[in-house]
Scaffold this active site. Structure first.
Site, PDB file in Angstrom:
ATOM      1  N   SER A 183      40.657  58.554  14.840  1.00 46.69           N
ATOM      2  CA  SER A 183      39.856  59.067  13.737  1.00 46.69           C
ATOM      3  C   SER A 183      39.978  58.130  12.529  1.00 46.69           C
ATOM      4  O   SER A 183      39.717  56.942  12.646  1.00 46.69           O
ATOM      5  CB  SER A 183      40.316  60.498  13.433  1.00 46.69           C
ATOM      6  OG  SER A 183      39.352  61.226  12.763  1.00 46.69           O
ATOM      7  N   ASP A 198      31.080  63.496  19.822  1.00 46.27           N
ATOM      8  CA  ASP A 198      32.161  63.675  18.849  1.00 46.27           C
ATOM      9  C   ASP A 198      31.575  64.256  17.560  1.00 46.27           C
ATOM     10  O   ASP A 198      30.629  63.703  17.006  1.00 46.27           O
ATOM     11  CB  ASP A 198      32.818  62.325  18.554  1.00 46.27           C
ATOM     12  CG  ASP A 198      34.101  62.439  17.763  1.00 46.27           C
ATOM     13  OD1 ASP A 198      34.135  63.189  16.765  1.00 46.27           O
ATOM     14  OD2 ASP A 198      35.078  61.768  18.125  1.00 46.27           O
ATOM     15  N   HIS A 222      36.633  65.632  19.658  1.00 47.34           N
ATOM     16  CA  HIS A 222      36.949  64.531  18.753  1.00 47.34           C
ATOM     17  C   HIS A 222      38.053  63.670  19.343  1.00 47.34           C
ATOM     18  O   HIS A 222      39.156  64.152  19.596  1.00 47.34           O
ATOM     19  CB  HIS A 222      37.394  65.117  17.405  1.00 47.34           C
ATOM     20  CG  HIS A 222      37.688  64.095  16.361  1.00 47.34           C
ATOM     21  ND1 HIS A 222      36.933  62.954  16.191  1.00 47.34           N
ATOM     22  CD2 HIS A 222      38.667  64.037  15.418  1.00 47.34           C
ATOM     23  CE1 HIS A 222      37.423  62.248  15.186  1.00 47.34           C
ATOM     24  NE2 HIS A 222      38.479  62.883  14.713  1.00 47.34           N
TER      25      HIS A 222
END
Length: 526
Positions: free
Chosen positions: A235, A467, A495
């Protein structure tokens, strides 16, 4: 920017990210009118010299004092870095570092730094709760798994802004204002939050950028005795890792950037594209929900568009009359808290049954407790009413990294049609959420820029096609920018991809980390 890493195996410990009120809102006190195309042409920070400046030699040569901490096998130490790299003599910042030593068998491959995202997620907590015990055994056997809480985060001189009661007020503020009074209340909430952060650490707020955190990682690398940095970033951690590669391409080892961000985009574009990402995830949830016999949002055959309208109607009812939750402090489920709870479940499809049950309790039984639990986990609010510093650090880093998405409410109102088009369900709230840093006490020091990292070893960029928080196109964009990137695609929901159930993804990344063999560019897994 606001992203989060949520491994299936330890949901609470790895709930490392965002809120509906903070998201990808990069902040400063200045407006931004930068277009995506012009932003992409902005100059990236130049690679730093290979030789260590004399003023930084004491930092690079420090010897950490390790001590046992947490569960057996974990060690912790405090490292020092200059608060201001331009003026190293002005003082230090202390960085919390933890490691789990390689267990063997096999030749040790050095250190593998990990970062779970955020910005604001505690890498040390992530190591102790997941990476140090949940990473593949063969990886843990060959690497010391190392975590650094970035400056301003968790154990590394954390930024603090509001106490628990004040945060409770902040999190239930209406982020879809219907009139000027509600707009003024939202602006006041953002001002109060920003002023709290500024009062706590006015000097620190100027030095919590991703650029500085990446430089800190090079000090840690050297102090650990590694010639090159091996790194798995999820991320927001992909931005941190890519920034490192751009600054230190010759010291870049095996980098995995999972759930990638596109550093070339300005804040407003990032917010808008993430909004579309959450809509994509919601449509997948909607299709799954109506196939279940207890879906409160529609019957079998109900189209995702109607499911979204049904959820919006529920939000409207909450806006007029929040639901009881049984909370000892009397908190009720507001529209903003319910939205956060729904968004929290979008990060991982394994949360969809929990969300379906929570919506059923709220919509059919008038009980908002389960949705409040989801919202609290997202904000990292504990049962005693205290909050981690996740939200504070998130804003502090974002506010420094990019100019603000919006300068004021009028700019938000003009952008509402585009955000509603991107997501009829979440668009309005996420547009207003993007205003939060317009009132930040420190001006941004970063700009959107491309990162090429010419001369770096092969870098694996991972993107998941549905995502919600880091849309797949960002992984494609970062892979095009990095000169040595290999794009690995996971066709699925949720994610990030590594360690989330795909044998294809895991075996590909493990082979790269253990043997240095990157995948063919464009490899796809499902």
């Amino acid at each position: 920017m606001h992203t989060r890493r949520t491994p299936r195996r330890t949901r609470r410990a790895a709930t490392l990210l965002a809120t509906a009120a903070l998201f990808l809102s990069a902040c400063s006190s200045a407006s931004t009118t930068t277009t995506a195309s012009s932003a992409a042409q902005a100059a990236a920070p130049a690679p730093l010299p290979r030789s260590t400046p004399a003023a930084l030699t004491p930092y690079y040569g420090q010897k950490p004092r390790w001590r046992e901490c947490g569960a057996p096998g974990f060690q912790c130490a405090m490292f020092k870095a200059p608060l201001d790299y331009a003026r190293p003599s002005d003082g230090d910042i202390r960085l919390a570092v933890a490691r789990k030593k390689a267990t063997g068998p096999g030749k040790r491959l050095g250190s593998l730094l990990v970062n779970p995202g955020g910005p604001g997620g505690s890498a040390v907590a992530y190591l102790q709760s997941y990476a140090g015990v949940g990473y593949p055994a063969q990886v843990r056997a060959r690497y010391d798994i190392v975590a650094v809480d970035p400056r301003g985060v968790a154990r590394s001189e954390p930024v603090e802004c509001l106490d628990g009661p004040a945060m409770d007020t902040y999190t239930r503020t209406d982020v879809t204002p219907d009139d000027q009074r509600e707009t003024d209340a939202l602006v006041e909430a953002y001002r109060t939050f920003a002023e709290g952060c500024g009062a706590d650490a006015p000097k620190l707020l100027r030095h919590v950028s991703t650029l500085e955190a990446a430089r800190d990682m090079d000090i840690v690398r050297a102090a650990l005795g590694d010639e090159k940095l091996n790194f798995v970033g999820a991320s927001y951690g992909t931005f941190l890792g890519a920034t490192y590669a751009g600054l230190f391409p010759s010291r870049t080892g095996r980098l995995v950037l999972d759930g990638a961000l596109d550093p070339s985009l300005p804040a407003r574009r990032l917010n808008l594209e993430q909004t579309a990402g959450f809509e994509t995830a919601f449509r997948s949830f909607a299709k799954d929900c109506v196939r279940q016999p207890d879906c409160p949002l529609g019957d079998p055959g109900t189209q995702p568009e109607q499911v979204g309208r049904n959820l919006k109607a529920f939000y409207d009812r909450l806006d007029a009359r929040p639901l009881p939750t049984g909370d000892e402090g009397g908190r009720r489920l507001t529209e903003s808290l319910a939205t956060t709870g729904v968004i929290a479940a979008m990060y991982d499809e394994s949360s969809w049954p929990q969300l379906r049950e929570a919506l059923t309790s709220a919509m059919r039984e008038g009980d908002g407790a389960a949705l409040l639990v989801l919202s609290d986990s997202y904000y990292q609010r504990d049962a005693d009413g205290s909050y981690s510093n996740l939200m504070f650090a998130n804003a502090a880093v974002n506010c420094l990294d990019l100019p603000a998405a919006f300068a004021g409410p009028e700019e938000v109102r003009r952008a509402l049609p585009a955000f509603r088009k991107a997501s009829p369900v979440f668009g309005e709230g996420l547009a207003w959420a993007s205003l939060n840093c317009a009132y930040w006490p420190v001006r941004a020091t970063g700009e959107p820029h491309r990162i090429e990292a010419r001369g770096a070893a092969p870098i694996v960029v991972v993107g998941t096609t549905r995502d919600p928080a880091t849309p797949y196109r960002w992984a494609q964009a970062l892979a095009r920018q990095l000169s040595s990137a290999r794009l690995l695609t996971y066709e699925g929901d949720g994610h990030t991809a590594y360690g989330r159930g795909s044998r294809c993804v895991d075996s590909t990344i493990n082979a790269y980390l253990l043997k240095g063999t990157p995948p063919a560019d464009g490899k796809r897994c499902s």
